[in-house]
Enzyme design. Structure first.
Site, PDB file in Angstrom:
ATOM      1  N   ASP A   1     -12.185   6.963   3.425  1.00  0.00           N
ATOM      2  CA  ASP A   1     -10.995   6.743   4.242  1.00  0.00           C
ATOM      3  C   ASP A   1     -10.559   5.272   4.219  1.00  0.00           C
ATOM      4  O   ASP A   1      -9.466   4.935   4.644  1.00  0.00           O
ATOM      5  CB  ASP A   1     -11.262   7.199   5.679  1.00  0.00           C
ATOM      6  CG  ASP A   1      -9.981   7.376   6.490  1.00  0.00           C
ATOM      7  OD1 ASP A   1      -8.889   7.351   5.882  1.00  0.00           O
ATOM      8  OD2 ASP A   1     -10.091   7.533   7.723  1.00  0.00           O
TER       9      ASP A   1
ATOM     10  N   ARG B   1      -7.617  -0.580   0.936  1.00  0.00           N
ATOM     11  CA  ARG B   1      -8.126  -1.817   0.326  1.00  0.00           C
ATOM     12  C   ARG B   1      -8.518  -1.597  -1.122  1.00  0.00           C
ATOM     13  O   ARG B   1      -8.466  -2.521  -1.932  1.00  0.00           O
ATOM     14  CB  ARG B   1      -9.293  -2.356   1.166  1.00  0.00           C
ATOM     15  CG  ARG B   1     -10.487  -1.446   1.204  1.00  0.00           C
ATOM     16  CD  ARG B   1     -11.436  -1.773   2.340  1.00  0.00           C
ATOM     17  NE  ARG B   1     -10.915  -1.324   3.645  1.00  0.00           N
ATOM     18  CZ  ARG B   1     -11.543  -1.503   4.799  1.00  0.00           C
ATOM     19  NH1 ARG B   1     -12.723  -2.119   4.826  1.00  0.00           N
ATOM     20  NH2 ARG B   1     -11.010  -1.067   5.921  1.00  0.00           N
TER      21      ARG B   1
ATOM     22  N   LYS C   1       0.859  -1.200   0.000  1.00  0.00           N
ATOM     23  CA  LYS C   1       0.000   0.000   0.000  1.00  0.00           C
ATOM     24  C   LYS C   1       0.890   1.243   0.000  1.00  0.00           C
ATOM     25  O   LYS C   1       1.718   1.431   0.898  1.00  0.00           O
ATOM     26  CB  LYS C   1      -0.901   0.002   1.229  1.00  0.00           C
ATOM     27  CG  LYS C   1      -1.666   1.323   1.423  1.00  0.00           C
ATOM     28  CD  LYS C   1      -2.599   1.297   2.637  1.00  0.00           C
ATOM     29  CE  LYS C   1      -3.209   2.669   2.908  1.00  0.00           C
ATOM     30  NZ  LYS C   1      -4.107   2.688   4.082  1.00  0.00           N
TER      31      LYS C   1
ATOM     32  N   LYS D   1     -10.373  12.717   7.956  1.00  0.00           N
ATOM     33  CA  LYS D   1      -9.910  12.299   9.274  1.00  0.00           C
ATOM     34  C   LYS D   1      -9.893  13.493  10.226  1.00  0.00           C
ATOM     35  O   LYS D   1      -9.749  14.625   9.778  1.00  0.00           O
ATOM     36  CB  LYS D   1      -8.466  11.785   9.169  1.00  0.00           C
ATOM     37  CG  LYS D   1      -8.320  10.418   8.547  1.00  0.00           C
ATOM     38  CD  LYS D   1      -6.865   9.976   8.575  1.00  0.00           C
ATOM     39  CE  LYS D   1      -6.696   8.610   7.942  1.00  0.00           C
ATOM     40  NZ  LYS D   1      -7.372   7.528   8.697  1.00  0.00           N
TER      41      LYS D   1
ATOM     42  N   GLU E   1      -9.391   3.625   1.867  1.00  0.00           N
ATOM     43  CA  GLU E   1      -8.818   3.712   0.517  1.00  0.00           C
ATOM     44  C   GLU E   1      -7.754   2.659   0.260  1.00  0.00           C
ATOM     45  O   GLU E   1      -7.511   2.286  -0.883  1.00  0.00           O
ATOM     46  CB  GLU E   1      -8.244   5.119   0.292  1.00  0.00           C
ATOM     47  CG  GLU E   1      -6.808   5.354   0.792  1.00  0.00           C
ATOM     48  CD  GLU E   1      -6.632   5.213   2.298  1.00  0.00           C
ATOM     49  OE1 GLU E   1      -7.647   5.257   3.029  1.00  0.00           O
ATOM     50  OE2 GLU E   1      -5.481   5.032   2.752  1.00  0.00           O
TER      51      GLU E   1
ATOM     52  N   ASP F   1      -2.718  10.232   3.601  1.00  0.00           N
ATOM     53  CA  ASP F   1      -4.112   9.817   3.749  1.00  0.00           C
ATOM     54  C   ASP F   1      -4.862  10.828   4.613  1.00  0.00           C
ATOM     55  O   ASP F   1      -4.823  10.766   5.838  1.00  0.00           O
ATOM     56  CB  ASP F   1      -4.162   8.413   4.381  1.00  0.00           C
ATOM     57  CG  ASP F   1      -5.594   7.900   4.510  1.00  0.00           C
ATOM     58  OD1 ASP F   1      -6.512   8.522   3.929  1.00  0.00           O
ATOM     59  OD2 ASP F   1      -5.778   6.846   5.175  1.00  0.00           O
TER      60      ASP F   1
END
Ligand code: BES
Ligand code: ZN
Ligand code: ZN
Length: 503
Positions: free
Chosen positions: A353, A357, A271, A283, A355, A276
């Site tokens: 959020d 996966r 990943k 977040k 993201e 993020d």
């Protein structure tokens, strides 16, 4: 950071003229069975006095340093505690070396010698012990100084010698050092990549780092740009990247050191979210800066390709990095949006959020073209992993008992341990969507599990292991050989797995 040079030397500790001589010592023991006995005689019994007065007992993390005033050739002596003999593991030595290096650095010396211990942890050989000592010493000295002005940047040690008393030991020890240098330099590479802020470590910069790695012998590189991703149908990765001005990248590296032609490869997928924010499902502000390290998995894959090439391991290894920044821009994905993945499955994005996966689903689907002998993905995937495991275990899931066992063992050797979690089909009901093949969140319970189960729908039937490193990728405090901030944990596990597999 410049990596300290580590080399083997043959000789007797009491005759070694070094700036600092490091001796390891087991807790609660006298000098009888210990490496320091002959030196104590030359020092007129001062070690014995220290032990008897309990100023130094040999506890883990404990050390004591003093000047030798010419009684032995070494200028200073540093005793490093290992803890009790019955509890010794490879990590006892990594930790002792991590503490020792920090102490040696304070003396302003720039090189030192460590006597190779006479005791080896149960189940391991001198080779692995030398590797662990090298790792502890190099990683304990880690500093990230790229953005600090000259005078506030710390000193670095230039050289460590590992002293063996018999010539016959030096081959194993030097091979251990060679491996330890490779795993440590890979970990340092990962820590650096993760420490760089997201305004520097963009998807484009990651692609450039991959270009650098591809300069190693036998490493080939392919980078897919947005146009090609659209053409292939990587709707999940493209969906995550939509909210950012930074163009996504899809990086594929191949190292081929296999002895057989057409050997089925090991494939690592990491990943690589360079930052993020959560996207539209934003977040909270607190600790959001940690999310610059949401590319740890990809960095670890990149570093293990480089290490495999430098160690010339006899295997074929593919590294895949889906790379994007997760931002809430005007074109960003919104909750409820549906994306079509490379595998053809549709996903309802109920939370932007989740993201990791999404980008991994396209990475794992792409991996299928290589018919992997083993497929391993590694990702800072879920906050639930942090809640479940704290800081000392990596979450492991998988479809193949043999692969899981190999990873578990390599993790134990590396001191980067995994803990298996269930990948039971029952949990899949939490991922059902009313409008698409599945949704990207699994509701309240078992957040680490539903994330893994989501990934499992994209791995076909090859042997697969998923590692959730959200628990270990960032440390709240400095430890013996783990700095505060990005830890690089997982790197040595991946490389150890490759080493163990090649034997
Ligand atoms: N990158 C995070 C996971 C994470 C959290 C890594 C803390 C390191 C430390 C991931 O993309 C994420 O945000 N996951 C969500 C998923 C949820 C929305 C289902 C989470 O865990 O909260
Ligand atoms: Zn996220
Ligand atoms: Zn994330």
């Amino acid at each position: 950071m410049k990596i300290m040079q580590v080399e083997v030397a043959v000789g007797r500790a009491e005759a070694d003229s070094t700036e600092v001589l490091v001796l390891t010592h087991c807790e609660g023991e006298g000098l009888g069975r210990q490496d320091a006995a002959p030196i104590d005689k030359m020092l007129g019994g001062s070690l014995r006095d220290l032990l008897q007065s309990k100023e130094f007992e040999g506890k883990a993390n404990e050390n004591v340093l003093y000047h030798t005033h010419g009684k032995i050739p070494a200028k200073r002596l540093l005793l490093a505690g290992l803890g009790k003999r019955k509890d010794l593991t490879l990590d006892s030595f990594r930790q002792a070396m991590g503490h020792a290096v920090k102490r040696v650095r304070q003396t302003k010396a720039d090189s030192f010698t460590v006597a190779f211990p006479t005791v080896v942890p149960r189940g391991y050989q001198p080779l692995e012990l030398a590797q662990a000592m090298t790792e502890g010493a190099i990683l304990g000295g880690y500093q990230f100084t790229a953005y600090r002005s000259e005078d506030s940047a710390g000193r670095e040690l230039a050289k460590m010698a590992v002293l063996v008393s018999q010539k016959s030991q030096s081959r194993q020890v030097s091979e251990g050092i060679r491996r330890g240098v490779a795993t440590s330099e890979a970990t340092v590479f990962v820590r650096d990549l993760c420490n760089h802020p997201s305004n520097v470590m963009t998807p484009t910069r990651i692609a450039n780092e991959a270009k650098n790695v591809a300069k190693e012998d036998r490493v080939a590189l392919k980078i897919l740009e947005q146009k090609e991703m659209e053409h292939l149908g990587m709707g999940a990765l493209l969906g995550v990247a939509r909210g950012s001005h930074e163009p996504p990248k899809f990086v594929i590296l191949e190292y081929n050191g296999a002895r057989k032609k057409d050997e089925r490869p090991v494939v690592f997928v990491g990943k690589t979210v360079t930052f993020d924010t959560g996207g539209i499902s934003l977040k909270p502000a607190e600790n959001m800066e940690h999310m610059k390290a949401d590319m740890t998995g990809g960095a670890e894959v990149l570093a293990s390709i480089r290490a495999a090439a430098r160690l010339k391991l006899p295997l074929r290894l593919i590294g895949i990095l889906p790379v994007a920044e997760n931002m809430p821009g005007g074109r960003a994905m919104k909750p409820g949006d549906i994306v079509k993945t490379l595998a053809g499955k549709t996903v309802e994005v109920q939370n932007t959020d989740a993201e990791g996966r999404l980008i991994l689903s396209d990475g794992l689907a792409y991996a299928q073209r290589y018919h992997p002998a083993a497929l391993v993905d590694i990702a800072t995937l879920t906050g639930a992993c942090v809640v479940a495991l704290g800081q000392f275990a990596i979450g492991m899931f998988g479809t193949d008992a043999r692969l899981k066992e190999q990873i578990r063992k390599s993790g134990l050797t590396a001191g980067e341990r995994v803990w298996e979690m269930p990948l039971w089909e029952e949990y899949f009901e939490q991922l059902r969507s009313d409008v698409a093949d599945m949704r990207n969140i699994g509701g309240r319970g078992g957040g680490m599990i539903t994330a893994a189960l989501f990934l499992s729908k994209f791995v076909g039937d090859c042997p697969w292991v998923h590692l959730d490193i959200a628990s270990t990728d960032w440390s709240e405090r400095e430890r013996a050989y783990i700095p505060k901030g990005p830890t690089g944990i997982g790197t040595r596990l991946l490389i150890q797995y490759l080493i163990d597999r090649s034997l």
